[in-house]
Design a protein around this motif. Structure first.
Motif, PDB file in Angstrom:
ATOM      1  N   ILE A  70      -2.394  12.365  -2.502  1.00 58.39           N
ATOM      2  CA  ILE A  70      -2.699  11.794  -1.190  1.00 58.39           C
ATOM      3  C   ILE A  70      -3.143  12.902  -0.235  1.00 58.39           C
ATOM      4  CG2 ILE A  70      -1.743  10.598   0.821  1.00 58.39           C
ATOM      5  CD1 ILE A  70       0.146   9.143  -1.097  1.00 58.39           C
ATOM      6  N   TYR A 196     -10.031  -1.916  -2.878  1.00 57.40           N
ATOM      7  CA  TYR A 196      -8.793  -1.192  -2.670  1.00 57.40           C
ATOM      8  C   TYR A 196      -7.788  -1.970  -1.826  1.00 57.40           C
ATOM      9  CZ  TYR A 196     -12.102   2.469  -4.005  1.00 57.40           C
ATOM     10  OH  TYR A 196     -13.059   3.207  -4.649  1.00 57.40           O
ATOM     11  N   ASP A 198      -5.273  -3.512  -2.712  1.00 60.22           N
ATOM     12  CA  ASP A 198      -3.912  -3.176  -3.132  1.00 60.22           C
ATOM     13  C   ASP A 198      -3.439  -1.890  -2.457  1.00 60.22           C
ATOM     14  OD1 ASP A 198      -3.907  -5.387  -4.734  1.00 60.22           O
ATOM     15  OD2 ASP A 198      -4.404  -4.299  -6.573  1.00 60.22           O
ATOM     16  N   PHE A 199      -4.400  -0.971  -2.218  1.00 62.75           N
ATOM     17  CA  PHE A 199      -4.051   0.289  -1.577  1.00 62.75           C
ATOM     18  C   PHE A 199      -3.518   0.041  -0.171  1.00 62.75           C
ATOM     19  CE2 PHE A 199      -7.325   3.092  -4.044  1.00 62.75           C
ATOM     20  CZ  PHE A 199      -6.740   2.692  -5.226  1.00 62.75           C
ATOM     21  N   GLU A 202      -0.035  -1.072  -0.476  1.00 65.80           N
ATOM     22  CA  GLU A 202       0.890  -0.075  -1.016  1.00 65.80           C
ATOM     23  C   GLU A 202       0.982   1.191  -0.167  1.00 65.80           C
ATOM     24  OE1 GLU A 202       0.230   0.807  -5.132  1.00 65.80           O
ATOM     25  OE2 GLU A 202      -0.372  -1.259  -5.580  1.00 65.80           O
ATOM     26  N   ALA A 203      -0.066   1.465   0.629  1.00 63.13           N
ATOM     27  CA  ALA A 203      -0.059   2.676   1.449  1.00 63.13           C
ATOM     28  C   ALA A 203       1.133   2.645   2.401  1.00 63.13           C
ATOM     29  CB  ALA A 203      -1.364   2.790   2.232  1.00 63.13           C
ATOM     30  N   ILE A 207       0.665   7.250   5.519  1.00 65.17           N
ATOM     31  CA  ILE A 207      -0.785   7.217   5.301  1.00 65.17           C
ATOM     32  C   ILE A 207      -1.471   6.487   6.447  1.00 65.17           C
ATOM     33  CG2 ILE A 207      -2.628   6.371   3.797  1.00 65.17           C
ATOM     34  CD1 ILE A 207      -0.767   6.770   1.437  1.00 65.17           C
ATOM     35  N   TRP A 208      -0.915   5.347   6.836  1.00 65.73           N
ATOM     36  CA  TRP A 208      -1.534   4.558   7.901  1.00 65.73           C
ATOM     37  C   TRP A 208      -1.477   5.281   9.239  1.00 65.73           C
ATOM     38  CZ3 TRP A 208      -5.013   1.088   7.507  1.00 65.73           C
ATOM     39  CH2 TRP A 208      -5.070   0.228   6.403  1.00 65.73           C
ATOM     40  N   LYS A 267      -5.894   6.667  -7.813  1.00 69.07           N
ATOM     41  CA  LYS A 267      -5.393   5.621  -6.924  1.00 69.07           C
ATOM     42  C   LYS A 267      -4.783   6.226  -5.659  1.00 69.07           C
ATOM     43  CE  LYS A 267      -1.615   2.251  -6.715  1.00 69.07           C
ATOM     44  NZ  LYS A 267      -0.537   1.579  -7.490  1.00 69.07           N
ATOM     45  N   TYR A 268      -3.939   7.232  -5.824  1.00 69.30           N
ATOM     46  CA  TYR A 268      -3.281   7.840  -4.673  1.00 69.30           C
ATOM     47  C   TYR A 268      -4.255   8.705  -3.858  1.00 69.30           C
ATOM     48  CZ  TYR A 268       1.220   6.214  -6.346  1.00 69.30           C
ATOM     49  OH  TYR A 268       2.268   5.420  -6.738  1.00 69.30           O
ATOM     50  N   MET A 271      -6.308   6.552  -1.467  1.00 67.45           N
ATOM     51  CA  MET A 271      -5.623   5.753  -0.454  1.00 67.45           C
ATOM     52  C   MET A 271      -6.019   6.145   0.969  1.00 67.45           C
ATOM     53  SD  MET A 271      -1.720   4.974  -1.654  1.00 67.45           S
ATOM     54  CE  MET A 271      -1.381   3.702  -2.887  1.00 67.45           C
ATOM     55  N   CYS A 275      -8.262   3.999   3.727  1.00 67.12           N
ATOM     56  CA  CYS A 275      -7.666   3.579   5.003  1.00 67.12           C
ATOM     57  C   CYS A 275      -8.441   4.150   6.179  1.00 67.12           C
ATOM     58  CB  CYS A 275      -6.203   4.026   5.074  1.00 67.12           C
ATOM     59  SG  CYS A 275      -5.111   3.191   3.891  1.00 67.12           S
TER      60      CYS A 275
END
Length: 341
Positions: A70, A196, A198-199, A202-203, A207-208, A267-268, A271, A275
């Protein structure tokens, strides 16, 4: 991830090429001369873009203690060159468009050296990540901005007589590049949302929060520093946008292809860019509205009529967004050169 994710890097690369072509066609060599006559403004923007933003991205990644993959995505966004759409946003914000184009071009050229440098410093050394960055994709992404920009500049320079349907060829290149650029940018964001989704679920909050504050932090820094150092209101808005707007299309393509062999790590790593890209247009729209309708009307407040008239005469037209006749645009450029920066 859906199959759309497999083509997103190529959509991003197409976007870079199209917008680069439009930037070149909308610019003259004289525009660069006008901007380089303001070395202080260019230097402030450059240092904000390539010193403050990379360091800030690493600090944010470290502060939230996110996993290495990430953090790689965050750092890649932080050390990416300015977004090409910042030129259009600068025009909408009544900014200094010639300065914006110059800064975007310089940040892209510098990215050939500074992106690998910051990746080595923060990803390889500080984070001790063994990720193998797809340098070929990074170089190709940058070339897909530089080459078409040079092509656009050449078309603008040498197309002085030939017209199609009453418009110069460079004018058609501007119009089509602008339209296609918006389409590809929208497709990239929409594709990221679908691919994405799902990201986004899951984030985690870290992250947000980072994605929400990175662009405002960059824009605020660019604005405050340029204001304190005596830049004009137009230059201040331009430097603000150039500092905060990152070319997430490059980061998206590099991450997608660098982690192609490890779907879990990919995937990570994707993310944060996903976003950030999701929030990109949201923040940009807010900044443009704030600059255009709140700050810009105050530019000449308190100036006498002669000063206001002189300041107004220094505006640089932005052909992509304006419907002026080409000859009028050329006259505006000549007037700008005659009056000086």
């Amino acid at each position: 991830m859906t199959d759309i994710a497999d083509i997103l890097p190529y959509i991003s690369l197409a976007f870079l090429f199209i917008v680069g072509l439009g930037i070149g066609a909308s610019t003259t060599v004289d525009d660069f001369k006008v901007s380089f006559a303001k070395p202080k403004a260019v230097s402030i923007g450059f240092l904000s873009q390539y010193l403050f933003m990379p360091v800030t991205s690493f600090i944010l990644a470290s502060a939230f203690q996110v996993r290495t993959e990430i953090a790689v995505g965050i750092v890649l966004i932080g050390c990416s060159p300015g977004g090409s759409t910042s030129n259009l946003f600068s025009y909408w914000s009544n900014g200094d468009v010639a300065l914006s184009v110059t800064m975007s071009f310089l940040s892209t050229m510098a990215a050939f050296a500074l992106m690998p440098f910051w990746i080595w410093v923060f990803v390889k050394k500080a984070l001790k990540s063994d990720v193998k960055i797809d340098w070929a994709t990074l170089i190709v992404s940058l070339l897909l901005i530089v080459f078409p920009t040079c092509i656009g500049l050449a078309i603008r320079k040498y197309n002085t007589q030939r017209k199609i349907a009453g418009k110069f060829i460079w004018k058609w290149v501007e119009i089509l590049s602008s339209m296609l650029g918006v389409i590809f940018l929208t497709a990239s964001v929409a594709g990221a949302i679908v691919s994405y989704q799902d990201f986004f679920q899951e984030a985690g909050y870290s992250i947000w929060i980072t994605a929400v504050i990175m662009q405002p932090i960059g824009c605020s820094f660019g604005y405050i520093v340029s204001k304190l150092l005596g830049m004009s209101p137009k230059e201040t808005r331009t430097i603000s946008l150039e500092t905060g707007i990152q070319n997430f299309s490059i980061a998206l393509a590099v991450v997608q292809l660098s982690f192609a062999a490890d779907e879990e790590a990919q995937k990570y790593a994707l993310m944060f860019p996903a976003c950030y890209g999701f929030l990109y247009l949201f923040w940009s729209a807010i900044l443009v509205v704030f600059f255009k309708y709140y700050l810009a009307p105050r530019d000449y407040k308190g100036l006498d009529n002669d000063e206001e008239e002189l300041s107004s005469s220094q505006k640089v037209e932005f052909p992509i967004a304006l419907g002026n006749d080409e000859e009028e645009g050329e006259e505006a450029t000549k007037k700008e050169l005659e009056t000086g920066p």
